[in-house]
Structures are given as structure tokens and as C-alpha cells.
Design a protein around this motif. Structure first.
Motif, PDB file in Angstrom:
ATOM      1  N   ARG A 306       0.795  -1.212  -0.048  1.00 30.95           N
ATOM      2  CA  ARG A 306       0.152  -0.134   0.113  1.00 30.95           C
ATOM      3  C   ARG A 306       0.958   1.461   0.083  1.00 30.95           C
ATOM      4  NH1 ARG A 306      -4.408  -1.732   5.002  1.00 30.95           N
ATOM      5  NH2 ARG A 306      -5.626  -2.999   3.502  1.00 30.95           N
ATOM      6  N   ASP A 307       2.048   1.142   0.035  1.00 31.27           N
ATOM      7  CA  ASP A 307       2.997   2.255   0.095  1.00 31.27           C
ATOM      8  C   ASP A 307       2.680   3.267  -1.188  1.00 31.27           C
ATOM      9  OD1 ASP A 307       5.546   4.085  -0.410  1.00 31.27           O
ATOM     10  OD2 ASP A 307       5.943   3.024   1.410  1.00 31.27           O
ATOM     11  N   PRO A 308       2.338   4.622  -0.662  1.00 32.83           N
ATOM     12  CA  PRO A 308       2.158   5.506  -1.857  1.00 32.83           C
ATOM     13  C   PRO A 308       2.947   5.755  -2.788  1.00 32.83           C
ATOM     14  CG  PRO A 308       2.244   6.569   0.413  1.00 32.83           C
ATOM     15  CD  PRO A 308       2.349   5.151   0.797  1.00 32.83           C
ATOM     16  N   GLN A 357      -5.722   2.812 -10.877  1.00 35.73           N
ATOM     17  CA  GLN A 357      -4.953   4.170 -10.710  1.00 35.73           C
ATOM     18  C   GLN A 357      -5.200   4.704  -9.483  1.00 35.73           C
ATOM     19  OE1 GLN A 357      -2.521   5.295 -12.391  1.00 35.73           O
ATOM     20  NE2 GLN A 357      -2.176   7.270 -11.411  1.00 35.73           N
ATOM     21  N   LYS A 358      -4.133   4.796  -8.438  1.00 39.30           N
ATOM     22  CA  LYS A 358      -4.203   5.388  -7.236  1.00 39.30           C
ATOM     23  C   LYS A 358      -3.619   6.758  -7.034  1.00 39.30           C
ATOM     24  CE  LYS A 358      -4.187   1.124  -4.383  1.00 39.30           C
ATOM     25  NZ  LYS A 358      -3.363   0.509  -3.109  1.00 39.30           N
ATOM     26  N   GLY A 359      -2.624   6.967  -6.551  1.00 40.41           N
ATOM     27  CA  GLY A 359      -2.130   8.374  -6.643  1.00 40.41           C
ATOM     28  C   GLY A 359      -0.655   8.141  -5.579  1.00 40.41           C
ATOM     29  N   HIS A 360      -0.037   9.225  -5.344  1.00 43.38           N
ATOM     30  CA  HIS A 360       0.966   9.302  -4.690  1.00 43.38           C
ATOM     31  C   HIS A 360       0.959  10.357  -3.422  1.00 43.38           C
ATOM     32  CE1 HIS A 360       3.267   6.914  -7.445  1.00 43.38           C
ATOM     33  NE2 HIS A 360       3.347   7.921  -8.178  1.00 43.38           N
ATOM     34  N   ASP A 361      -0.048  10.996  -3.360  1.00 45.11           N
ATOM     35  CA  ASP A 361      -0.604  12.001  -2.273  1.00 45.11           C
ATOM     36  C   ASP A 361      -1.974  11.958  -1.992  1.00 45.11           C
ATOM     37  OD1 ASP A 361      -1.679  13.868  -4.048  1.00 45.11           O
ATOM     38  OD2 ASP A 361       0.470  14.892  -4.294  1.00 45.11           O
ATOM     39  N   THR A 362      -2.314  12.746  -0.896  1.00 42.41           N
ATOM     40  CA  THR A 362      -3.760  12.510  -0.547  1.00 42.41           C
ATOM     41  C   THR A 362      -4.655  13.248  -1.549  1.00 42.41           C
ATOM     42  OG1 THR A 362      -3.297  12.927   1.890  1.00 42.41           O
ATOM     43  CG2 THR A 362      -5.389  13.337   1.062  1.00 42.41           C
ATOM     44  N   ARG A 363      -4.276  14.266  -2.168  1.00 41.23           N
ATOM     45  CA  ARG A 363      -4.902  14.989  -3.546  1.00 41.23           C
ATOM     46  C   ARG A 363      -5.230  13.859  -4.636  1.00 41.23           C
ATOM     47  NH1 ARG A 363      -4.069  16.814  -8.127  1.00 41.23           N
ATOM     48  NH2 ARG A 363      -1.678  16.616  -7.808  1.00 41.23           N
ATOM     49  N   GLU A 364      -3.995  13.187  -5.022  1.00 40.25           N
ATOM     50  CA  GLU A 364      -4.298  12.289  -5.892  1.00 40.25           C
ATOM     51  C   GLU A 364      -5.226  11.279  -5.716  1.00 40.25           C
ATOM     52  OE1 GLU A 364      -0.060  12.853  -8.623  1.00 40.25           O
ATOM     53  OE2 GLU A 364      -0.183  11.082  -7.051  1.00 40.25           O
ATOM     54  N   LEU A 365      -4.916  10.688  -4.553  1.00 37.74           N
ATOM     55  CA  LEU A 365      -5.570   9.275  -3.947  1.00 37.74           C
ATOM     56  C   LEU A 365      -7.022   9.682  -4.084  1.00 37.74           C
ATOM     57  CD1 LEU A 365      -3.156   8.166  -1.314  1.00 37.74           C
ATOM     58  CD2 LEU A 365      -3.913   6.911  -3.233  1.00 37.74           C
ATOM     59  N   PHE A 370      -8.950   6.266  -4.637  1.00 38.50           N
ATOM     60  CA  PHE A 370      -7.936   5.316  -3.834  1.00 38.50           C
ATOM     61  C   PHE A 370      -7.765   3.887  -4.754  1.00 38.50           C
ATOM     62  CE2 PHE A 370      -9.272   7.935  -0.513  1.00 38.50           C
ATOM     63  CZ  PHE A 370      -8.346   8.297   0.157  1.00 38.50           C
ATOM     64  N   GLY A 371      -8.116   4.080  -6.148  1.00 40.10           N
ATOM     65  CA  GLY A 371      -8.074   3.002  -6.998  1.00 40.10           C
ATOM     66  C   GLY A 371      -9.253   2.213  -6.806  1.00 40.10           C
ATOM     67  N   MET A 372     -10.251   2.685  -6.424  1.00 41.16           N
ATOM     68  CA  MET A 372     -11.511   1.758  -6.282  1.00 41.16           C
ATOM     69  C   MET A 372     -12.451   1.704  -7.377  1.00 41.16           C
ATOM     70  SD  MET A 372     -12.237   1.626  -2.124  1.00 41.16           S
ATOM     71  CE  MET A 372     -12.500   3.278  -1.983  1.00 41.16           C
ATOM     72  N   GLY A 373     -12.493   0.996  -8.315  1.00 34.91           N
ATOM     73  CA  GLY A 373     -13.202   1.200  -9.633  1.00 34.91           C
ATOM     74  C   GLY A 373     -14.736   1.140  -9.298  1.00 34.91           C
ATOM     75  N   ALA A 404     -13.331  -2.975  -5.215  1.00 35.19           N
ATOM     76  CA  ALA A 404     -14.394  -2.332  -5.986  1.00 35.19           C
ATOM     77  C   ALA A 404     -14.880  -1.322  -5.230  1.00 35.19           C
ATOM     78  CB  ALA A 404     -15.282  -3.015  -6.611  1.00 35.19           C
ATOM     79  N   HIS A 405     -15.314  -0.068  -5.510  1.00 30.32           N
ATOM     80  CA  HIS A 405     -16.034   1.057  -4.844  1.00 30.32           C
ATOM     81  C   HIS A 405     -17.283   0.384  -4.185  1.00 30.32           C
ATOM     82  CE1 HIS A 405     -17.272   4.855  -3.181  1.00 30.32           C
ATOM     83  NE2 HIS A 405     -18.098   4.961  -3.921  1.00 30.32           N
TER      84      HIS A 405
END
Length: 558
Positions: A306-308, A357-365, A370-373, A404-405
Motif C-alpha cells: 500500500r505504500d503511496p 490508478q491510485k496516486g502518490h499523495d492525498t489529493r491524487e488518492l 484510492f484506485g477503487m473502480g 471495487a468501490h
């Protein structure tokens, strides 16, 4: 504002139709009639569009069978026959579409390009016949079809015969689907009515030119019918993109290279689907026996997975592929940011890449959920897989999601249905599929991209029926028991390999993938290309047979 040369009488200056900024006429022409101030795209005629999109000297006109000219003897304020004659004199065209054979960067295409200046680009018998004849020529020659649309809808003056052209042209595109030939629609301003409700929106890839509007009913008709003001951005290209109805929005200068990339991808299968011989030895040292992997604390592995800082699908796309053209939208309800996909090439071999697709910081996540389709994301993935199947392109999926979301909107949108459809689709996809679990493989949201011929996992990846926290909350009735649940679920690479859930493990750099993302991407690229080297030559029936047998045997004593 228009200044005129006294010597020539030609216009030297013009005003942008959008923002009214003054522009030197020749500069405006060289910029493809796109305003540098506001980005407004002035309308192009069919001849201008063809000259912009296709190689000089490659264009040849396509003929079509004669059609009825005035089937109703129609007259309003002017006889229809007079309107036709005036349109021909004003545009120099025979009809509202110009069909040609051409090339884009040396690659052959058939193109049907509409001209709004000819009676509003309306769809009548002659336009329908020309579009259909162009599609039939594409079918006969095995050539991609490019459609450039600009229309107010079906031609009223030809009554029900104009209406029938919607079905006629749609049938022609269905024939191209059956033959596995690429179709691309370039939507320009405006595209409405019977054109929007037929061939304009049936193409494999739909790209809207910046500033385009598209819809079934025009805004004046809608506003007059419902008696209320329309929302800002109604039917604009950007709204269509957010609604999942087009694959992308591009400025005029970007359309030609985009077409070249798509047509180039489609040409690979026609060349016999060659893959580089060096892919045979491209794989890094892979682990295929569980005893070769160290026993690790399960919760520590979950934390690493889970490491961002771990590479995301878009990070891999920039390293794994030589180029990447993202395609968006499910063509139904929206574009899910948590699942991305598109077409790219690896050493000249086109692939369809799809991943969480997740992200590397809170804004992107947060932006990527959070990558939940969502259902839209899984439907988008399915659409891209069907495109890959049609064109004979390999599919590579990258799995990294908590699951999944779970939400009211997702359930209302048919989350379970969308996931189930992907499982069925992937089980009978007639092209090679390679899946890589790059981080978290959470439940059905992961498996929806995981029904593959080869399933690989990074050394610190996890794959499970449920998250440790979810398992702990249900069975321990205490979410803080997640570390215990992680151990009980045996979700690490060693156990996945032991159960045959994954075929091989790609060792990560010391400390995890996030410590050296570039090296990790190179390792994944090598593992994927080696798998494709083995899979691409296989017959589709053999691929499906082996893939279905793989999943058929899970849970049985072997």
C-alpha cells in the motif's frame, strides 16, 4: 474587425468568432483557424479538413451509386431542388460529405468527411449512400475507416428516406466490426440528430475536437420542449468527456498524430502480429517456486503493497510503453478515474493497457478514489478489452486496488453486474492477456482485471478475497485485528505462488518498488514482454482453452 489590402482587396485582419480578438489573417490560417487567445476552433470545410488530416498527394475521391434527388418534391420557402443547387454552387461539393481514400503518415485509410456548409451537413440519401459506400470500400480493402462529422441531423426535405439512412449507415459500421476493422470518429462542431444517433457514435474510438458540441436534440429544441434554461457546458466536448461519451478531446493540431497512432496499432495484426525475437530472453529472474521466496510477516507485506510511493498504472504506462494514448469513458454514464486504459506500443508492438490508478499523495488518492473502480470503470475496461479483441491486440492489466468501490452510487450503477460481465468477457477474449498484481489485489475489483493467460505479481504484492480490515471486522468483530487477519488470509506472494493463483513473482528492488520505481518498471516490462513472446503466436482457440482450464481447476485437488 477586418482590414483589407487596397491593392488586392484581400482580408489582412480578422476577428476571432469566439472572443472577437483581432488576428492577422494569414497567422489565423496557419494556426488551422484556431484562436491563440481563447482556443476557439473555427469551422473547417471538408476539403480543408482532408488537407489537414491526411498526407499530401495520397487523397483520391471515392464514388458512390446515384440516389434520388428530391423524393418528396419538397418545398418550403424555396423548393428543395433549388436549395440543393445553391448548396452545390456555394460549396463546390456535390453533397454534404466528401469520401476519399487517403493515408495518414503513410498508413492507408478510407475517410468520410462532412461539411456543415452544405445544408447544415444534413444526412440525406446521398450522404447515407456515400458513407455506406465508403464503409464497404474499407471492408473490401481491409482498411480503417475515419469519419469526420459535422451535421445538424437528418435531412427533413427527404422525409422518412433520410431517417432510413441512420439504419443503413449503422449496418455498414456493424460489418466493419464483424471484420475486425478499426473505425474512428472525429466529432466536430456541431454534430446532432441522426448523425449523432448513428455512425458518429458507433466507432471504436470517438474523439471530439475542442469546442465541439454533440447531442441527439439541439439545445434550442430541448430548451423549447422542456421550457427551462440549459446548464452551463451543455453538450460540449468537455461535458461529453466527463460523461464517458467520448474517448478524448483534442485540439485540431493533435488530430492527425492521434489518427496515425490508432491506425498504426490496427496495422500490426495485418502484418502478421510480429514480436521481437529478443523478447524471448527479456524476462528478469522470476520466482516460480514458493520455497524460493522468504517467509514474511503478512501485515508488513500489506503495508509495503500500500505504500503511496509505489508506481501507479500511469507511471508504468510512461515506462512500460514507448507511447500511451489514454482512451476514456464507458459510453454510458461516465469516466471512472480509478481505472485507466488506452493503447500504446512496446518495441513497436501495440498493446491495450488497463489498470487501477491510485496516486502518490492525498489529493491524487482522493481524485482517483484510492484506485477503487466504479461500474463506469469496469465498463470502460470491458470496452477497451473488446476493442483489443476486435483489432487482435494483446491486453496487459495492472492490478492495484483495495477493492471495487462500495457506495450507493456504485450499487445503483450495477457494480456487481459490471464486475461479472468483465469476468465473462475475459474468459473468452481471443487475444493474449497478461495481468500483473503490482500492489493490492483486493477482491472482485481486482479479479475484474485478472482473468488472464499469465498472472504475475511483484514480490510485495498481495491478493485476497477481502481486505484484512474487512475480514477482521467481520470475523474478529474488531478492525484492529487486521494484522492477524492478514496472516490468516495468506495473501502474500509466497502463498499465491503455492496455490497457483500467480504463475511467477517479479522480485522487487531492496526495500520495495517505491525505492526504485524505474527499475521496478523495467522488471515488469521484461516479464510482460517475455509472456507476450510466448502467448502472441498461439491460436485464439488455444488461448481460450488454456485460460478457461486454468480457472476451472482452482480449488480442486491437482
Amino acid at each position: 474587425m477586418t482590414a483589407t489590402s487596397a491593392a488586392t482587396g484581400s482580408s489582412l485582419w480578422t476577428a476571432c468568432p469566439g472572443c472577437r480578438s483581432p488576428m492577422y489573417g494569414e497567422h489565423f490560417r496557419r494556426s488551422l483557424r484556431v484562436c491563440p487567445e481563447c482556443g476557439h476552433h473555427d469551422r473547417f470545410g471538408a476539403r480543408e479538413r482532408i488537407a489537414q488530416l491526411f498526407d499530401a498527394g495520397s487523397v483520391s475521391p471515392l464514388g458512390a451509386a446515384p440516389t434520388v434527388e428530391d423524393p418528396l418534391g419538397f418545398a418550403d420557402t424555396r423548393p428543395y431542388a433549388l436549395r440543393l443547387r445553391q448548396a452545390r454552387e456555394g460549396t463546390g461539393l456535390e453533397e454534404a460529405v466528401l469520401c476519399v481514400t487517403a493515408a495518414v503518415r503513410g498508413l492507408p485509410v478510407v475517410a468520410a468527411v462532412m461539411d456543415f456548409a452544405f445544408m447544415g451537413g444534413s444526412l440525406g440519401c446521398a450522404v447515407g449512400e456515400r458513407i455506406t459506400a465508403a464503409a464497404e470500400h474499407a471492408l473490401a480493402t481491409g482498411t480503417p475507416l475515419v469519419l469526420v462529422t459535422a451535421s445538424g441531423g437528418a435531412r427533413m426535405q427527404e422525409g422518412s428516406l433520410a431517417l432510413m439512412q441512420m439504419a443503413k449507415t449503422s449496418q455498414a459500421l456493424a460489418d466493419l466490426d464483424d471484420a475486425g476493422l478499426l473505425t474512428v470518429s472525429v466529432v466536430t462542431d456541431p454534430t446532432y440528430g441522426g448523425v449523432a444517433a448513428s455512425y458518429a457514435t458507433l466507432a471504436d474510438v470517438i474523439v471530439a475536437e475542442a469546442g465541439a458540441h454533440m447531442g441527439f436534440a439541439g439545445p434550442r429544441v430541448i430548451a423549447g420542449t422542456i421550457g427551462q434554461a440549459l446548464p452551463a457546458g451543455f453538450q460540449t466536448a468537455e461535458t461529453l468527456l466527463a460523461g464517458g461519451l467520448v474517448d478524448g478531446v483534442r485540439r485540431r493540431a493533435e488530430l492527425r498524430p492521434l489518427l496515425a497512432r490508432l491506425v498504426g496499432a490496427a496495422a500490426w495484426a495485418a502484418r502478421g502480429r510480429p514480436v521481437p525475437g529478443e523478447w524471448r530472453t527479456s524476462a528478469p529472474p522470476l520466482v516460480t517456486r514458493p520455497e524460493e521466496l522468504p517467509e514474511r510477516d503478512a501485515w508488513a507485506t500489506v503495508t509495503l503493497a500500500r505504500d503511496p510511493g509505489r508506481p501507479t498504472t500511469l507511471d508504468y504506462a510512461s515506462c512500460l510503453l514507448d507511447d500511451f494514448l489514454e482512451l476514456r469513458g464507458d459510453r454510458v454514464a461516465g469516466d471512472c478515474p480509478a481505472i485507466v486504459g488506452g493503447v500504446g506500443t512496446v518495441d513497436g508492438v501495440p498493446v491495450v493497457l488497463i489498470g487501477h490508478q491510485k496516486g502518490h499523495d492525498t489529493r491524487e488518492l482522493v481524485a482517483r478514489n484510492f484506485g477503487m473502480g466504479s461500474p463506469q470503470g469496469f465498463r470502460k475496461a470491458a470496452r477497451l478489452m473488446r476493442l483489443a479483441g476486435k483489432l487482435g491486440l494483446p491486453v496487459v492489466t495492472l492490478i492495484d486496488t483495495p477493492g471495487a468501490h462500495a457506495g450507493v452510487e456504485a450499487e445503483a450503477g450495477g457494480q456487481a453486474h459490471a464486475i461479472a460481465e468483465n469476468l465473462r468477457l475475459m474468459s473468452r477474449l481471443r487475444v493474449p492477456v497478461v495481468a500483473v498484481v503490482t500492489g493490492e489485489g483486493g477482491s472482485g475489483g481486482a479479479l475484474a482485471l485478472g482473468v488472464a493467460d499469465r498472472v504475475l505479481a511483484l514480490g510485495n504484492a498481495v491478493y485476497s478475497v477481502i481486505s484484512p480490515e474487512g475480514c477482521a471486522a467481520i470475523l474478529w468483530r474488531d478492525a484492529s485485528a487486521a494484522p492477524q487477519a492478514a496472516g490468516a488470509l495468506r495473501l502474500g506472494a509466497r502463498e499465491l505462488l503455492r496455490h497457483g493463483v500467480v504463475d511467477a513473482v517479479v522480485p522487487e528492488p531492496d526495500g520495495g518498488a517505491h525505492q526504485d520505481p524505474s527499475l521496478t518498471a523495467r522488471l515488469v516490462r521484461g516479464a510482460v514482454t517475455r509472456a507476450l513472446h510466448d502467448l502472441v503466436p498461439l491460436a485464439p482457440d488455444d488461448l481460450i482453452r488454456a485460460r478457461r482450464r486454468r480457472f476451472r481447476l482452482f480449488g480442486t485437488r491437482r
